[in-house]
Motif scaffolding. Structure first.
Motif, PDB file in Angstrom:
ATOM      1  N   ALA A  99      -1.676  15.526  -4.056  1.00  0.00           N
ATOM      2  CA  ALA A  99      -1.920  14.462  -3.077  1.00  0.00           C
ATOM      3  C   ALA A  99      -1.554  13.093  -3.658  1.00  0.00           C
ATOM      4  CB  ALA A  99      -3.380  14.483  -2.627  1.00  0.00           C
ATOM      5  N   ALA A 100      -1.922  12.858  -4.921  1.00  0.00           N
ATOM      6  CA  ALA A 100      -1.584  11.584  -5.556  1.00  0.00           C
ATOM      7  C   ALA A 100      -0.071  11.455  -5.707  1.00  0.00           C
ATOM      8  CB  ALA A 100      -2.279  11.462  -6.913  1.00  0.00           C
ATOM      9  N   ALA A 101       0.595  12.537  -6.132  1.00  0.00           N
ATOM     10  CA  ALA A 101       2.050  12.498  -6.297  1.00  0.00           C
ATOM     11  C   ALA A 101       2.745  12.254  -4.963  1.00  0.00           C
ATOM     12  CB  ALA A 101       2.545  13.805  -6.927  1.00  0.00           C
ATOM     13  N   TYR A 102       2.288  12.939  -3.913  1.00  0.00           N
ATOM     14  CA  TYR A 102       2.878  12.750  -2.587  1.00  0.00           C
ATOM     15  C   TYR A 102       2.761  11.293  -2.154  1.00  0.00           C
ATOM     16  CZ  TYR A 102       3.309  12.668   2.452  1.00  0.00           C
ATOM     17  OH  TYR A 102       3.675  12.322   3.726  1.00  0.00           O
ATOM     18  N   ASN A 103       1.607  10.714  -2.354  1.00  0.00           N
ATOM     19  CA  ASN A 103       1.368   9.336  -1.928  1.00  0.00           C
ATOM     20  C   ASN A 103       2.050   8.314  -2.830  1.00  0.00           C
ATOM     21  OD1 ASN A 103      -0.359   9.339   0.522  1.00  0.00           O
ATOM     22  ND2 ASN A 103      -1.610  10.651  -0.783  1.00  0.00           N
ATOM     23  N   CYS A 104       2.623   8.763  -3.936  1.00  0.00           N
ATOM     24  CA  CYS A 104       3.385   7.885  -4.830  1.00  0.00           C
ATOM     25  C   CYS A 104       4.879   8.203  -4.732  1.00  0.00           C
ATOM     26  CB  CYS A 104       2.886   8.032  -6.268  1.00  0.00           C
ATOM     27  SG  CYS A 104       1.240   7.355  -6.509  1.00  0.00           S
ATOM     28  N   ASP A 105       5.286   8.704  -3.557  1.00  0.00           N
ATOM     29  CA  ASP A 105       6.690   8.997  -3.256  1.00  0.00           C
ATOM     30  C   ASP A 105       7.315  10.010  -4.213  1.00  0.00           C
ATOM     31  OD1 ASP A 105       6.745   7.300  -1.029  1.00  0.00           O
ATOM     32  OD2 ASP A 105       7.082   5.553  -2.315  1.00  0.00           O
ATOM     33  N   ARG A 106       6.561  11.053  -4.524  1.00  0.00           N
ATOM     34  CA  ARG A 106       7.063  12.151  -5.347  1.00  0.00           C
ATOM     35  C   ARG A 106       6.812  13.477  -4.619  1.00  0.00           C
ATOM     36  NH1 ARG A 106       3.679  10.722 -10.503  1.00  0.00           N
ATOM     37  NH2 ARG A 106       4.004  12.922 -10.873  1.00  0.00           N
ATOM     38  N   PRO A 107       7.359  13.631  -3.402  1.00  0.00           N
ATOM     39  CA  PRO A 107       7.039  14.814  -2.600  1.00  0.00           C
ATOM     40  C   PRO A 107       7.529  16.132  -3.201  1.00  0.00           C
ATOM     41  CG  PRO A 107       8.791  13.565  -1.557  1.00  0.00           C
ATOM     42  CD  PRO A 107       8.271  12.728  -2.701  1.00  0.00           C
TER      43      PRO A 107
END
Length: 195
Positions: A101-109
């Motif tokens: 979730a943190a990675a997704y929200n930091c533009d690392r999908p």
């Protein structure tokens, strides 16, 4: 340590594992009990200590995400290593779900999709359906950002798992075995989806 260290979760109260330092006297590696502690704890107690440390590290990493909007991979990785030392794959999957979730929200999908897939492979049919639902929802979010049409089937799986009867497991306490719900950790948002 300066004020900036506190902002990164590396102040005097941060664990040695979070700071990347040693967990004890020179020569000891993080994640290992010091020799002086050898024999003082049962294996079960040691695993509970590692699980507590893993969950605290997960909370530290998530708090840093909440406050600063950054994904601290080093702390999430340390939490995952502690969960492994605890022998708790469900806790590891829980940590991976937050990390995704943190990675997704930091533009690392793409990384988030990999992490959520790893979490799913760890807990599939072994944890409470709610845990699987969180992992499917996290992977769906990452896949949707990547334009991957499989996000829709992930959302369907997440919904099915949310409506599935909860699996239970037997936990042994001093008073004897009892049945408890399989889910012991709740997502901070409380709505079943990673923030």
């Amino acid at each position: 340590m300066g004020g900036g260290d506190h902002a990164r979760g590396e102040g005097p109260g941060a664990s040695a594992a979070c700071r990347g330092g040693r967990s004890g006297p020179a020569g000891e590696r993080p994640g290992e009990l010091p020799e002086s502690a050898a024999g003082l704890y049962s294996l079960d107690h040691e695993r509970r200590l590692y699980a507590a440390a893993a969950d605290l590290e997960r909370m530290r990493a998530w708090a840093l995400f909440d406050v600063h909007g950054s994904c601290n991979d080093r702390i999430f990785k340390s939490a995952l290593q502690s969960a492994h030392s605890a022998g708790d794959p469900g806790l590891g999957a829980h940590i991976l779900t937050f990390w995704a979730a943190a990675a997704y929200n930091c533009d690392r999908p793409a990384e988030a999709e990999s992490m959520a897939s790893a979490a799913l492979s760890t807990v599939r049919s072994k944890a409470a359906p709610f845990v699987e639902a969180l992992a499917y929802a996290g992977r769906a979010r990452a896949r949707s950002h990547l334009g991957d049409e499989r996000c829709w089937s992930d959302l369907d799986f997440a919904e099915r798992h949310l409506h599935a009867p909860s699996r239970t497991r037997t936990r042994v306490s001093r008073s004897g075995p009892r049945r408890v719900p399989g889910l012991t950790r709740l997502h901070p948002a409380g709505d079943g989806t990673p923030a």
